[in-house]
Structure formats: structure tokens, C-alpha cells
Scaffold this motif. Structure first.
Motif, PDB file in Angstrom:
ATOM      1  N   SER A 255      10.647   4.374  -0.571  1.00 47.28           N
ATOM      2  CA  SER A 255       9.702   3.306  -0.256  1.00 47.28           C
ATOM      3  C   SER A 255       8.793   3.010  -1.447  1.00 47.28           C
ATOM      4  O   SER A 255       8.527   1.858  -1.788  1.00 47.28           O
ATOM      5  CB  SER A 255       8.853   3.713   0.957  1.00 47.28           C
ATOM      6  OG  SER A 255       7.743   2.877   1.077  1.00 47.28           O
TER       7      SER A 255
ATOM      8  N   MET B  29      -0.955   0.218   4.495  1.00 50.47           N
ATOM      9  CA  MET B  29      -0.434  -0.749   5.471  1.00 50.47           C
ATOM     10  C   MET B  29       0.449  -0.119   6.543  1.00 50.47           C
ATOM     11  O   MET B  29       1.126  -0.826   7.281  1.00 50.47           O
ATOM     12  CB  MET B  29       0.302  -1.879   4.770  1.00 50.47           C
ATOM     13  CG  MET B  29       1.398  -1.433   3.847  1.00 50.47           C
ATOM     14  SD  MET B  29       2.714  -2.642   3.764  1.00 50.47           S
ATOM     15  CE  MET B  29       3.610  -2.276   5.262  1.00 50.47           C
TER      16      MET B  29
ATOM     17  N   ALA C  79       3.108   1.837   6.287  1.00 50.61           N
ATOM     18  CA  ALA C  79       4.499   2.202   6.004  1.00 50.61           C
ATOM     19  C   ALA C  79       4.625   3.720   5.886  1.00 50.61           C
ATOM     20  O   ALA C  79       5.490   4.347   6.524  1.00 50.61           O
ATOM     21  CB  ALA C  79       4.968   1.530   4.720  1.00 50.61           C
TER      22      ALA C  79
ATOM     23  N   LEU D  28       8.675  -1.978   4.268  1.00 53.15           N
ATOM     24  CA  LEU D  28       7.641  -3.011   4.366  1.00 53.15           C
ATOM     25  C   LEU D  28       7.629  -3.667   5.738  1.00 53.15           C
ATOM     26  O   LEU D  28       6.593  -4.050   6.254  1.00 53.15           O
ATOM     27  CB  LEU D  28       7.901  -4.103   3.318  1.00 53.15           C
ATOM     28  CG  LEU D  28       7.300  -3.873   1.942  1.00 53.15           C
ATOM     29  CD1 LEU D  28       7.921  -4.827   0.930  1.00 53.15           C
ATOM     30  CD2 LEU D  28       5.801  -4.050   1.970  1.00 53.15           C
TER      31      LEU D  28
ATOM     32  N   GLY E 240       7.757  -2.695  -7.588  1.00 55.65           N
ATOM     33  CA  GLY E 240       6.403  -2.406  -8.061  1.00 55.65           C
ATOM     34  C   GLY E 240       6.407  -1.627  -9.363  1.00 55.65           C
ATOM     35  O   GLY E 240       5.593  -1.880 -10.255  1.00 55.65           O
TER      36      GLY E 240
ATOM     37  N   SER F  27       2.988   2.424  -1.760  1.00 51.92           N
ATOM     38  CA  SER F  27       3.212   1.911  -0.392  1.00 51.92           C
ATOM     39  C   SER F  27       2.091   2.318   0.559  1.00 51.92           C
ATOM     40  O   SER F  27       2.341   2.671   1.713  1.00 51.92           O
ATOM     41  CB  SER F  27       4.538   2.416   0.189  1.00 51.92           C
ATOM     42  OG  SER F  27       5.608   2.146  -0.655  1.00 51.92           O
TER      43      SER F  27
ATOM     44  N   TYR G 200       8.436 -10.323  -1.944  1.00 51.63           N
ATOM     45  CA  TYR G 200       9.240  -9.216  -2.478  1.00 51.63           C
ATOM     46  C   TYR G 200      10.722  -9.576  -2.439  1.00 51.63           C
ATOM     47  O   TYR G 200      11.484  -9.304  -3.368  1.00 51.63           O
ATOM     48  CB  TYR G 200       8.977  -8.001  -1.594  1.00 51.63           C
ATOM     49  CG  TYR G 200       9.213  -6.652  -2.238  1.00 51.63           C
ATOM     50  CD1 TYR G 200       8.232  -6.045  -2.994  1.00 51.63           C
ATOM     51  CD2 TYR G 200      10.424  -5.981  -2.068  1.00 51.63           C
ATOM     52  CE1 TYR G 200       8.435  -4.799  -3.575  1.00 51.63           C
ATOM     53  CE2 TYR G 200      10.633  -4.744  -2.637  1.00 51.63           C
ATOM     54  CZ  TYR G 200       9.629  -4.155  -3.385  1.00 51.63           C
ATOM     55  OH  TYR G 200       9.834  -2.927  -3.951  1.00 51.63           O
TER      56      TYR G 200
HETATM   57  N1  PFF Z   1       5.920   0.514  -3.169  1.00 53.62           N
HETATM   58  C1  PFF Z   1       6.833  -0.584  -3.256  1.00 53.62           C
HETATM   59  C2  PFF Z   1       7.075  -0.895  -4.716  1.00 53.62           C
HETATM   60  O1  PFF Z   1       6.401  -0.336  -5.593  1.00 53.62           O
HETATM   61  O2  PFF Z   1       7.936  -1.710  -5.001  1.00 53.62           O
HETATM   62  C3  PFF Z   1       6.322  -1.787  -2.508  1.00 53.62           C
HETATM   63  C4  PFF Z   1       5.805  -1.485  -1.143  1.00 53.62           C
HETATM   64  C5  PFF Z   1       6.644  -0.903  -0.181  1.00 53.62           C
HETATM   65  C6  PFF Z   1       4.489  -1.718  -0.850  1.00 53.62           C
HETATM   66  C7  PFF Z   1       6.166  -0.561   1.062  1.00 53.62           C
HETATM   67  C8  PFF Z   1       3.951  -1.393   0.382  1.00 53.62           C
HETATM   68  C9  PFF Z   1       4.821  -0.806   1.320  1.00 53.62           C
HETATM   69  F1  PFF Z   1       4.324  -0.500   2.470  1.00 53.62           F
END
Ligand code: PFF
Length: 488
Positions: A35, A249, A251, A341, A40, A246, A122
């Protein structure tokens, strides 16, 4: 990722109150890393570092990972494991357990919306990575110079139909997994593909060393020049710490809800944060030498990796093969993140509207698809449609958003506001409102480490988030002017 977790737990050691569990801490770490590591790290980190002038931004980012990210990750996993439900119900249940208002459920709800909005853009960006796979494989970039590579990117993003096609395909892949559950495939694949991505990054680092500009790249990344950092830069470094891990939120809370009791939350959080940071730093160490070697602009924006990496692949032995593999793995890394997500929204929708997982996936997939059009058009049809928002005070002008397209706005709203706000509330809840005996029992670390965590989550993390918010709104400048130099 509840269905996904079912797979992981096929060999689970047990089942708490009917709820599935990860089979081991390692599986949890793998899934949480899946995740965390995504666009990112490889797409966003280098380009926002470039937009914010390098070293000082990286330093603030690293500080935020250590002082805010890790303690909040521990808190979020801990709340998830204790609540063992979707984020909204978990927060309601825990608040009730400790005698607080059920309105804490709103925190879970904000996470659901944030995940939904993030996925909308995304998926479009992951679509760019997908579009690069056939281009790489067919040798489009072979022998190209940087102007030609830039053109390929410009052509791609100027074409809404093509972007919509890839966006649809990526979203379909995400929703297919979410709707059916992973059933072994993806989880097992993470075990192989993540290390492969890592090896490819290592190969690219060797290439970057060979560009002759490696040192310059390192200097750019690690020599802080504080004159280059702005208040917005600090906010975006903090926002990115949440985004990349992540956090904020729900996740990671959902992931935590499948974690068996007794597994060390602290060790798992540190492992995930370290791996995630390593991947981002490696990406930076690859991109910037290429940028300098080709006299490109570090501040090229969201297209940065799409303008730099093909250059590297076009000049290396077996570049076509490695390039194809790299973009495939990037899509894969994005896939394991996109699933997490939307998972809070899926679990919440299933429960709230009493619908099946498939129905929840179809409806939310449709909504995310439409929202994604905002991002698609930000790069072509509506690219001129921008907003600038500033707060002017007698102490100076504070730019909140400058020439922001719909994509910029969504990114700003989610990464810089919603995730840190969610994280702040998680920290406040876990540090101040949750009964100490519960957090001590869940974290199960010795007194020393518990005290450190407690200090970080009660004071350091919330205060830092609040200061960064106030700073971005110009309030800190106001106070400084009022009271003379404050030294922030
Ligand atoms: N952490 C993921 C990234 O760096 O691409 C993006 C992401 C995934 C943000 C899940 C928030 C989340 F809850």
C-alpha cells in the motif's frame, strides 16, 4: 483490503471473533508496504522534491516521516486492530468504548472521501505508466534525445481519449481485485514483484552513477538549502509523508484490523516506513543525476519521471527490456496501493447501504471514473482553467494555491489537508482519549518506548501538524511579527 486479506489468512493461525487475520507479521508488512510503496515514491516524491528545491525539502520530509509518520502509523494500526471493523465503525466503536462521542466516526468518513478523491487522480497517473509499457516495449524511445522524449509525454497527456482509455483500464483492474478478492494471486505476486522493483531500482542507480552527474544529484537531494524552502514546501513535505505512508485515511487502519494480537506494531511500522523511504530516496538518486546530465529542469512537475527515465533506458544495454519491466512494475506498485485507497470506501458502503462487495465496487468504481475525468482534462482541455488562492495580510501574502488545475487542487486538498488532518485526529484520539491501558496493551512495548511513542503522538506529531497548517495559512508569520523573531 478485506477480501485480499482473506487470502493472506488462508493459513491464518486463528480467527478473532470471526474476523480473518494475516498469517504472519511478514504478510502484514508486505501488504502494508504494498500500500505504501506506489506512485507516491517513484512518481511524486522526485517531482515535488524538484518543485521545492531539493535538500531542504527532503530533510523536512524525512523529519516528518520519523516524528509524525511512524508514531501515527503505529496509532492507526493500533486503532484498527482494536476496532476490527471498517474505519467509520471502528472509530465509533472505540470512542464509545472509552466514553467519547460517536462523532469520531466522522474521521473514518473523511478517510473514505479522501481515498475516493486520491484514487480518482491516482488511476489517471497509473494510466500514464501503463501507456509507457507498450511504448517502451516497441522501442519508441530508442536513441531519442530529451526533446523527443518530452514530446512523447506531451503528446500522451494532450490526448484525452488515450488518457481515458488507460485510466479506465487501470481502474477496472483495481475494481476487479477489490470486487472479487485477491485469492492468492496478487498477495503472492507482491512477494516477488516488490523485490524485482527493488532490483531494477538498483540497476538504475548504477546507470545514474554512470551519467557523471551522480554527485550533483546527491548534493541536490541531501544538501539542504533553506533559502529554497517555502511555507508551502513545508506543508507539501508533511502532506507527502502522510501520502507516501498511506496514513490518515483509514487504509492502514483497515490493514491493522486483520493483524493478529501479539504481533509487534512498532517493529512492523518501522519496517514499512524504512522500506517506503528507501524506495523514494532511491528514486530520487536515479532521477536527479539524469536530470542534470541532460540539462533538464528538476521542477518539470508531474511529468518528471516520464521525461527522465526513458532517457536512461534509451541509452543503456537492454534498455528496452528493462524499461518495459520497470513501467510494468510501477503499474503493479500503483495497483497494490490503489486497492487500499478504495478499500475503506468499499467496506463502509457495504455496511452502510447493505450491498454486496461487487455492487459496492461497481458503484464506487463508476464514481471514481467520473471524478478521474477532472484529472484527465487538467492536462489538456481544461489546462487553462486554474485557480489561485492567496491570503493577504499586512504581514505578507500567503499563496495557498497558484495556477492550480483541478488535478493540482485535488492533490492539494487530499495530501496537504485531508490526510494530515486525519492523522492529527488519529494522534489526538490515540494519545489523549484512548485509555492508556488499551494502548499499552496493544502496543506491548517496554515502558521506555511506550513513553517515547506517547510523547510523539500526544505532543510532537499534533503540534507539528498544527504549526505546519498555521504556517501555511500565514498565522505563524503573523505571530512572529507580533512578538518579534520567534525562530520558527
Ligand atoms: N502510499 C501510496 C503511494 O505512495 O503511492 C498512496 C496511498 C495509498 C495513499 C493508500 C493513501 C492510501 F491510503
Amino acid at each position: 483490503m478485506s477480501e485480499a486479506v482473506t487470502t493472506a489468512s488462508e493459513s491464518s493461525q486463528g480467527n478473532l471473533g470471526g474476523r480473518e487475520q494475516w498469517s504472519s507479521r511478514l504478510v502484514f508488512i508486505l501488504a502494508a508496504t504494498g500500500s505504501a510503496v506506489g506512485l507516491g515514491n517513484i512518481w511524486k516524491f522526485p517531482y515535488i522534491t524538484g518543485e521545492n528545491g531539493g535538500g531542504a525539502f527532503v530533510l523536512v520530509y524525512l523529519l516528518c516521516i520519523a516524528a509524525i509518520g511512524i508514531p501515527i502509523m503505529m496509532a492507526e494500526i493500533m486503532l484498527g486492530r482494536r476496532g476490527r471493523q471498517d474505519p467509520v465503525s471502528t472509530m465509533k466503536k472505540l470512542a464509545q468504548e472509552s466514553g467519547h462521542s460517536r462523532s469520531w466516526g466522522l474521521l473514518g468518513w473523511m478517510g473514505v472521501i479522501a481515498g475516493f478523491l486520491i484514487l480518482s487522480y491516482y488511476s489517471v497517473i497509473a494510466g500514464w505508466a501503463m501507456a509507457y509499457v507498450p511504448r517502451m516495449a516497441s522501442g519508441v524511445f530508442t536513441g531519442m534525445d530529451s526533446a523527443a522524449v518530452n514530446n512523447v509525454f506531451a503528446e500522451l497527456v494532450s490526448n484525452p481519449e488515450v488518457l481515458i482509455t488507460w485510466h479506465s483500464l487501470f481502474l477496472f483492474m483495481t475494481m476487479a481485485v477489490v470486487a472479487r478478492g485477491v485469492r492468492g494471486g496478487l498477495e503472492k505476486a507482491v512477494t516477488y514483484l516488490m523485490p524485482m522493483l527493488f532490483v531494477l531500482l538498483l540497476i538504475l542507480i548504477f546507470y545514474a552513477i554512470g551519467t557523471g552527474h551522480f554527485e550533483q544529484g546527491l548534493q541536490y537531494l541531501f544538501t539542504p538549502d533553506f533559502s529554497k524552502i517555502t511555507t508551502e514546501g513545508i506543508l507539501s513535505a508533511m502532506g507527502h509523508a502522510f501520502f507516501t505512508l498511506s496514513l490518515g485515511m483509514g487504509a492502514i487502519m483497515v490493514y491493522g484490523s486483520y493483524l493478529p494480537p501479539g504481533t509487534s506494531i512498532a517493529k512492523a511500522s518501522i519496517a514499512v516506513a524504512c522500506m517506503d523511504t528507501l524506495v523514494a530516496i532511491m528514486a530520487g538518486m536515479i532521477i536527479f543525476p539524469i536530470v542534470f546530465a541532460n540539462a533538464l529542469e528538476p521542477s518539470a512537475g508531474p511529468g518528471l519521471i516520464f521525461k527522465t527515465l526513458p532517457l536512461a533506458f534509451s541509452h543503456m544495454d537492454y534498455g528496452r527490456f528493462f524499461g518495459t519491466l520497470f513501467f510494468l512494475l510501477l503499474v503493479f506498485a500503483a495497483w497494490t496501493s490503489s486497492i487500499s485507497l478504495i478499500e475503506p470506501a468499499i467496506t463502509w458502503a457495504m455496511k452502510t447501504f447493505q450491498i454486496t462487495r461487487i455492487k459496492a465496487a461497481v458503484i464506487s468504481g463508476g464514481l471514481v471514473w467520473f471524478a478521474g475525468l477532472l484529472t484527465v482534462f487538467s492536462f489538456n482541455l481544461t489546462s487553462e482553467l486554474t485557480i489561485t488562492s492567496t491570503i493577504s495580510t499586512q504581514y505578507g501574502e500567503f499563496v495557498i494555491l497558484k495556477d492550480a488545475t483541478a488535478f493540482d487542487f485535488l492533490d492539494y486538498l487530499t495530501s496537504n489537508i485531508m490526510l494530515p488532518l486525519g492523522g492529527l485526529l488519529i494522534a489526538v484520539y490515540a494519545g489523549w482519549l484512548m485509555k492508556k491501558e488499551y494502548s499499552r496493551e496493544e502496543l506491548n512495548v517496554n515502558r521506555f518506548w511506550y513513553t517515547i511513542w506517547s510523547l510523539l503522538v500526544r505532543f510532537v506529531a499534533p503540534i507539528m501538524v498544527v504549526i505546519v497548517f498555521l504556517n501555511a495559512m500565514g498565522v505563524v508569520a503573523f505571530i512572529r511579527t507580533m512578538y518579534g523573531s520567534f525562530g520558527f
